[in-house]
Design an enzyme around this catalytic site. Structure first.
Site, PDB file in Angstrom:
ATOM      1  N   HIS A  56       1.164  -1.424   0.073  1.00  0.00           N
ATOM      2  CA  HIS A  56      -0.074  -0.320  -0.241  1.00  0.00           C
ATOM      3  C   HIS A  56       1.176   1.569   0.172  1.00  0.00           C
ATOM      4  CE1 HIS A  56      -3.847   1.820   0.763  1.00  0.00           C
ATOM      5  NE2 HIS A  56      -2.785   3.268   1.133  1.00  0.00           N
ATOM      6  N   HIS A  58       1.148   4.939  -2.333  1.00  0.00           N
ATOM      7  CA  HIS A  58       0.956   6.197  -3.282  1.00  0.00           C
ATOM      8  C   HIS A  58       1.801   6.554  -3.977  1.00  0.00           C
ATOM      9  CE1 HIS A  58      -3.413   6.312  -1.115  1.00  0.00           C
ATOM     10  NE2 HIS A  58      -2.737   5.606  -0.765  1.00  0.00           N
ATOM     11  N   GLN A 151      -9.738   9.439  -4.966  1.00  0.00           N
ATOM     12  CA  GLN A 151      -9.045  10.248  -3.523  1.00  0.00           C
ATOM     13  C   GLN A 151     -10.606  10.641  -3.365  1.00  0.00           C
ATOM     14  OE1 GLN A 151      -5.412  10.754  -2.358  1.00  0.00           O
ATOM     15  NE2 GLN A 151      -7.233  11.402  -1.092  1.00  0.00           N
ATOM     16  N   HIS A 209      -9.905   2.032   0.292  1.00  0.00           N
ATOM     17  CA  HIS A 209     -10.101   3.314   1.195  1.00  0.00           C
ATOM     18  C   HIS A 209     -10.730   3.135   2.445  1.00  0.00           C
ATOM     19  CE1 HIS A 209      -6.259   4.185   0.292  1.00  0.00           C
ATOM     20  NE2 HIS A 209      -5.295   5.521   0.893  1.00  0.00           N
ATOM     21  N   GLU A 212     -10.920   5.113   6.706  1.00  0.00           N
ATOM     22  CA  GLU A 212      -9.570   5.574   7.729  1.00  0.00           C
ATOM     23  C   GLU A 212     -10.276   7.150   8.031  1.00  0.00           C
ATOM     24  OE1 GLU A 212      -6.472   7.273   4.129  1.00  0.00           O
ATOM     25  OE2 GLU A 212      -5.256   7.634   5.524  1.00  0.00           O
ATOM     26  N   ASP A 308       2.346   2.902   3.081  1.00  0.00           N
ATOM     27  CA  ASP A 308       1.133   4.681   2.494  1.00  0.00           C
ATOM     28  C   ASP A 308       2.100   5.861   1.980  1.00  0.00           C
ATOM     29  OD1 ASP A 308      -1.173   5.189   2.108  1.00  0.00           O
ATOM     30  OD2 ASP A 308      -1.757   5.260   3.789  1.00  0.00           O
TER      31      ASP A 308
HETATM   32 FE   FE2 Z   1      -3.685   4.723   1.603  1.00  0.00          FE
END
Ligand code: FE2
Length: 413
Positions: A56, A58, A151, A209, A212, A308
């Site tokens: 995971h 980005h 997102q 996701h 979170e 992440d």
């Molecule tokens: Fe993430």
């Protein structure tokens, strides 16, 4: 090529692992330590493992911290503001160059499998197009899975469903989601049904996701798990973060765990990122804002750890070293009992490979790809305690990377 004098995890004795072409052809238990022949790689009794995995990250946001301004408060919300500033200057080449630099950092640390989330709430799908090129260009270093990550939401972003569908058509491997961010609970639920339909129709994996947030009322995990259970897709589905689970009460969690177990879904926790971003509305006592990693693991579910971010508006640190995240995760998740320490590399190798559905494309066994890493430690415990690094990384039967170990010399008194 033979790798000799290798310690393999969860076994005793020393082994020779033979690679022919791009595959492992034999694994033999040695009677004793053997001398190296020309062309052999001597593991010198240290661990030979299947590559580390980053499940995971980005990559499209990596290495942008401080451009043009630093996130001073450290909050998720200021991160979003800083990212909006940086987004204005993003180009195709900029995204690609930062992704390649970050992939090198990961590969340096023995990582050969990466799942990256890429923001597709962009009518041009610019980051996705850049990352599809990176996936091919970086094949000699890593295998890259690309998640179409909305997102700004699927239902709450204009054209969100079309962008997700288009992202999969263009070549995304995994369908993402962000139900807790959708404007309403109903939209969160319908976004999960939509993304599961899309994945089922196209054969993509799923990585959402999910919850979170520290809000104990954020309960989209049960929706995702039930959709996965009913469709028989559990092993292909991952719930990332699930930090709200750290705030659920035990009575609800007791019921939830039954469903999670039946669903067979996978979990990714990013403990360094979550401990940094969550708990921000608390004074004291302050929640950890991390999902129930130890409890999921003890209940027999598949859970792994990810980084992440690396130096982005949400998280300023990180260097590609997943063992650093493992170290922090073991602390944060109360997993430093000796039994946990003895098998802790599971959280960054085998469990992550299962999350990524690597199947027979991963692991030390005859006939599998000769992708292997020598760590400078003879056990999981020593690897994490001493924060060792990958000494040799082998990919497709060829040496990809070697590291000269550092040497410390004291000056005589
Ligand atoms: Fe993430």
């Amino acid at each position: 090529m033979n790798i000799i004098n290798a310690t393999l995890r969860k076994t005793s004795g020393l082994y020779t692992v033979r690679c022919e072409g791009e595959r492992i052809s034999a694994i033999t238990l040695q009677n004793a330590s053997v001398a190296a022949q020309p062309g052999d790689i001597d593991a010198q009794g240290q661990l030979l493992i299947a590559p580390l995995v980053e499940p995971h990250i980005h990559l499209d946001a990596a290495l942008t911290a401080g451009q043009p301004e630093w996130n001073q408060s450290g909050t998720l919300f200021e991160g979003i503001e800083r990212w909006a500033q940086r987004k204005e200057t993003i180009t195709h080449e900029d995204t690609k160059q930062r992704a390649h630099t970050t992939i090198r950092m990961l590969a340096e640390h023995g990582i050969q499998h990466v799942r990256t989330h890429v923001d597709v709430t962009d009518p041009t799908l610019g980051a996705l197009k850049a990352m599809l090129e990176v996936r091919e260009e970086a094949r000699h270093l890593i295998d890259l899975q690309i998640v179409a990550f909305p997102q700004e939401g699927i239902e709450s972003y204009e054209g969100g469903r079309e962008l997700m569908t288009r992202a999969v058509e263009l070549g995304a491997d995994v369908v993402g989601g962000i139900p807790h961010f959708e404007n309403t609970r109903d939209q969160g639920v319908s976004s999960i049904k939509f993304l599961m339909d899309l994945a089922e129709r196209t054969g993509c994996l799923v990585d959402v996701h999910c919850d979170e947030t520290d809000d104990p009322q954020s309960r989209f995990l049960e929706v995702l798990a039930e959709e996965a259970r009913v469709r028989g897709m559990g092993s292909r589905v991952t719930a990332s973060h699930t930090t709200a689970m750290g705030s659920y009460d035990n009575a609800y969690c007791f019921k939830l765990f039954r469903l999670l177990n039946m669903s067979g879904i996978n979990f990714v926790s990013c403990p360094t990122e979550s401990i940094h971003l969550q708990g921000r509305f608390d004074s004291f006592p302050k929640r950890r804002g991390v999902t129930r990693v130890a409890e999921l693991d003890r209940a027999g579910m598949n859970v792994c750890l990810g980084q992440d971010s690396i130096k982005d508006p949400w998280y300023p640190l990180g260097n590609g070293n997943i063992l650093r995240v493992l170290d922090a995760g073991l602390h944060i998740c109360h997993m430093m009992g000796f039994e946990d320490l003895q098998r802790c590399l599971d959280l960054v190798t085998d469990n992550s490979a299962r999350t990524l559905n690597l199947g027979e494309g991963y692991g030390i066994a005859e006939g599998r790809p000769a992708n292997l890493v020598i760590l400078d430690a003879d056990s999981d415990y020593e690897a994490v305690r001493r924060q060792v690094k990958a000494r040799v990384s082998i990919r497709g039967g060829k040496v990809l990377m070697t590291r000269v170990p550092e040497r410390v010399e004291f000056t005589a008194a």
